[in-house]
Design a protein around this motif. Structure first.
Motif, PDB file in Angstrom:
ATOM      1  N   LYS A 287     -29.223  57.542  24.346  1.00 34.08           N
ATOM      2  CA  LYS A 287     -28.451  57.710  25.580  1.00 34.08           C
ATOM      3  C   LYS A 287     -28.417  59.182  26.001  1.00 34.08           C
ATOM      4  CE  LYS A 287     -24.679  55.329  26.235  1.00 34.08           C
ATOM      5  NZ  LYS A 287     -23.272  54.832  26.156  1.00 34.08           N
ATOM      6  N   LEU A 288     -28.204  60.066  25.037  1.00 35.65           N
ATOM      7  CA  LEU A 288     -28.169  61.490  25.343  1.00 35.65           C
ATOM      8  C   LEU A 288     -29.509  61.965  25.901  1.00 35.65           C
ATOM      9  CD1 LEU A 288     -26.900  64.287  25.349  1.00 35.65           C
ATOM     10  CD2 LEU A 288     -27.442  64.474  22.901  1.00 35.65           C
ATOM     11  N   LEU A 289     -30.593  61.550  25.285  1.00 35.70           N
ATOM     12  CA  LEU A 289     -31.925  61.928  25.781  1.00 35.70           C
ATOM     13  C   LEU A 289     -32.133  61.425  27.206  1.00 35.70           C
ATOM     14  CD1 LEU A 289     -34.766  63.103  25.351  1.00 35.70           C
ATOM     15  CD2 LEU A 289     -35.433  60.905  24.363  1.00 35.70           C
TER      16      LEU A 289
ATOM     17  N   GLU B 199     -19.382  66.519  33.142  1.00 39.72           N
ATOM     18  CA  GLU B 199     -18.259  66.274  32.237  1.00 39.72           C
ATOM     19  C   GLU B 199     -18.115  64.799  31.862  1.00 39.72           C
ATOM     20  OE1 GLU B 199     -16.223  68.256  30.530  1.00 39.72           O
ATOM     21  OE2 GLU B 199     -17.515  69.880  31.230  1.00 39.72           O
ATOM     22  N   GLN B 200     -18.391  63.926  32.808  1.00 37.24           N
ATOM     23  CA  GLN B 200     -18.286  62.489  32.521  1.00 37.24           C
ATOM     24  C   GLN B 200     -19.303  62.070  31.459  1.00 37.24           C
ATOM     25  OE1 GLN B 200     -18.476  59.943  35.957  1.00 37.24           O
ATOM     26  NE2 GLN B 200     -18.609  58.072  34.750  1.00 37.24           N
TER      27      GLN B 200
ATOM     28  N   GLU C 172     -18.455  60.800  27.655  1.00 38.35           N
ATOM     29  CA  GLU C 172     -18.958  59.497  27.217  1.00 38.35           C
ATOM     30  C   GLU C 172     -19.665  59.615  25.869  1.00 38.35           C
ATOM     31  OE1 GLU C 172     -22.133  56.033  28.633  1.00 38.35           O
ATOM     32  OE2 GLU C 172     -21.502  57.594  30.049  1.00 38.35           O
ATOM     33  N   ILE C 173     -20.557  60.609  25.750  1.00 43.76           N
ATOM     34  CA  ILE C 173     -21.260  60.819  24.475  1.00 43.76           C
ATOM     35  C   ILE C 173     -20.280  61.236  23.392  1.00 43.76           C
ATOM     36  CG2 ILE C 173     -23.005  62.186  23.282  1.00 43.76           C
ATOM     37  CD1 ILE C 173     -24.260  60.266  25.219  1.00 43.76           C
TER      38      ILE C 173
ATOM     39  N   TYR D 115     -23.617  66.034  18.544  1.00 49.41           N
ATOM     40  CA  TYR D 115     -22.540  66.631  19.342  1.00 49.41           C
ATOM     41  C   TYR D 115     -22.916  68.053  19.779  1.00 49.41           C
ATOM     42  CZ  TYR D 115     -18.263  69.012  20.575  1.00 49.41           C
ATOM     43  OH  TYR D 115     -17.337  69.763  21.236  1.00 49.41           O
ATOM     44  N   LYS D 116     -23.489  68.827  18.871  1.00 53.71           N
ATOM     45  CA  LYS D 116     -23.840  70.212  19.196  1.00 53.71           C
ATOM     46  C   LYS D 116     -24.929  70.279  20.269  1.00 53.71           C
ATOM     47  CE  LYS D 116     -22.269  71.822  14.731  1.00 53.71           C
ATOM     48  NZ  LYS D 116     -22.618  72.153  13.332  1.00 53.71           N
ATOM     49  N   ILE D 117     -25.858  69.324  20.231  1.00 56.31           N
ATOM     50  CA  ILE D 117     -26.858  69.243  21.305  1.00 56.31           C
ATOM     51  C   ILE D 117     -26.179  68.870  22.622  1.00 56.31           C
ATOM     52  CG2 ILE D 117     -28.886  67.987  22.145  1.00 56.31           C
ATOM     53  CD1 ILE D 117     -29.698  67.618  19.195  1.00 56.31           C
ATOM     54  N   THR D 118     -25.260  67.917  22.551  1.00 57.22           N
ATOM     55  CA  THR D 118     -24.517  67.488  23.744  1.00 57.22           C
ATOM     56  C   THR D 118     -23.739  68.649  24.342  1.00 57.22           C
ATOM     57  OG1 THR D 118     -24.254  65.295  22.723  1.00 57.22           O
ATOM     58  CG2 THR D 118     -22.862  65.793  24.624  1.00 57.22           C
ATOM     59  N   ARG D 119     -23.074  69.399  23.478  1.00 58.75           N
ATOM     60  CA  ARG D 119     -22.268  70.529  23.931  1.00 58.75           C
ATOM     61  C   ARG D 119     -23.142  71.589  24.593  1.00 58.75           C
ATOM     62  NH1 ARG D 119     -17.347  70.634  25.770  1.00 58.75           N
ATOM     63  NH2 ARG D 119     -16.331  72.635  25.535  1.00 58.75           N
ATOM     64  N   PHE D 120     -24.291  71.831  24.000  1.00 60.23           N
ATOM     65  CA  PHE D 120     -25.209  72.825  24.561  1.00 60.23           C
ATOM     66  C   PHE D 120     -25.583  72.462  25.993  1.00 60.23           C
ATOM     67  CE2 PHE D 120     -29.456  74.219  25.674  1.00 60.23           C
ATOM     68  CZ  PHE D 120     -29.457  75.559  25.323  1.00 60.23           C
ATOM     69  N   PHE D 121     -25.990  71.213  26.207  1.00 60.46           N
ATOM     70  CA  PHE D 121     -26.455  70.805  27.534  1.00 60.46           C
ATOM     71  C   PHE D 121     -25.309  70.558  28.508  1.00 60.46           C
ATOM     72  CE2 PHE D 121     -30.381  69.824  25.181  1.00 60.46           C
ATOM     73  CZ  PHE D 121     -31.279  70.502  25.994  1.00 60.46           C
ATOM     74  N   ASN D 122     -24.105  70.498  28.007  1.00 59.13           N
ATOM     75  CA  ASN D 122     -22.941  70.451  28.880  1.00 59.13           C
ATOM     76  C   ASN D 122     -22.605  71.842  29.427  1.00 59.13           C
ATOM     77  OD1 ASN D 122     -19.473  70.480  28.566  1.00 59.13           O
ATOM     78  ND2 ASN D 122     -20.476  69.172  30.063  1.00 59.13           N
ATOM     79  N   LYS D 123     -23.079  72.872  28.716  1.00 56.26           N
ATOM     80  CA  LYS D 123     -22.764  74.243  29.106  1.00 56.26           C
ATOM     81  C   LYS D 123     -23.889  74.929  29.872  1.00 56.26           C
ATOM     82  CE  LYS D 123     -18.690  74.529  27.205  1.00 56.26           C
ATOM     83  NZ  LYS D 123     -17.477  74.696  28.056  1.00 56.26           N
ATOM     84  N   GLN D 124     -25.126  74.519  29.646  1.00 58.06           N
ATOM     85  CA  GLN D 124     -26.243  75.250  30.244  1.00 58.06           C
ATOM     86  C   GLN D 124     -27.508  74.387  30.285  1.00 58.06           C
ATOM     87  OE1 GLN D 124     -25.798  77.753  26.566  1.00 58.06           O
ATOM     88  NE2 GLN D 124     -27.946  78.195  27.037  1.00 58.06           N
TER      89      GLN D 124
END
Length: 221
Positions: free
Chosen positions: A32-34, A51-52, A56-57, A110-119
């Motif tokens: 899903k993240l990919l 953010e949504q 979700e992830i 989670y760390k990959i998700t956080r990265f792409f949520n920021k930049q």
């Protein structure tokens, strides 16, 4: 000695099913993240995930904590109830370690998700990362399928070699970018560091699965 061998085997099968469900759940989160990363790449925003999507992830990742806790509780219950012998105890310990490694898998997700949520990743590095992530997920799905058949020792040996080769591939990709940019430009140093960090998360995911493979390498029916 366990009171009833057949009941113990039934309990082991139940644990394995629960662990495989956890594994599938983890693979689904990453798929899903990919999908979000690829779909949102060309959107006019400063980051890949909104953010949504992030929430979700993140909610899914938080569920993995409960799954790990439940699996550990069931392992302890079976040990207390059946007092398994060494061979059965080894299997249960492999399940316990696998639950921990799947949680580490989710932590890096989670760390990959956080990265792409920021930049965003620079365009130079985006496609190579996506290809690496696709390979990571493909290997993860293959690993989970191999575990369905505990007697598939040939499959375990093959994916062990695939893991080793993929580690080398990831290192070579990073090394190649580092060498090329060192020769041509220093303007993308920060982008390169971002890429190295995010590829490092894929390596940690790979490490978690190699650990699971080691635990189940010589366990069979």
């Amino acid at each position: 000695m366990p009171v009833n061998y057949s009941l113990l085997k039934e309990s082991e099968n139940s644990l394995m099913d629960e662990m495989l469900e956890f594994y599938q759940f983890t693979n689904d989160i990453n798929s899903k993240l990919l999908k979000y990363i690829v779909k949102s790449k060309n959107e006019p925003q400063d980051s890949i995930l909104d953010e949504q999507q992030f929430e979700e992830i993140n909610d899914e990742i938080n569920k993995s904590k409960v799954m790990q806790s439940d699996l550990l509780a069931n392992c302890i219950w079976i040990i207390q109830k059946n007092e398994p012998r060494a061979s059965h105890l080894r299997f249960i310990i492999a399940i316990i370690y696998s639950a921990r490694n799947l949680r580490n898998f989710c932590d890096n997700t989670y760390k990959i998700t956080r990265f792409f949520n920021k930049q965003k990743l620079d365009n130079l590095f985006y496609k190579p990362f996506v290809e690496c992530y696709e390979t990571t997920i493909k290997l993860s799905k293959k690993m989970k399928d191999i575990l369905v058949n505990k007697n598939d020792n040939e499959g375990k040996e093959k994916i062990k070699q695939e893991f080793e080769n993929y580690h080398k591939e990831l290192k070579n990709i990073v090394r190649s970018f580092t060498y090329d940019l060192h020769k041509t430009s220093n303007s993308k140093t920060n982008d390169l560091l971002d890429f190295i960090i995010i590829v490092g998360r894929l390596e940690r995911i790979l490490d978690s699965q190699e650990n699971i493979l080691k635990d189940f390498m010589y366990i069979s029916e």
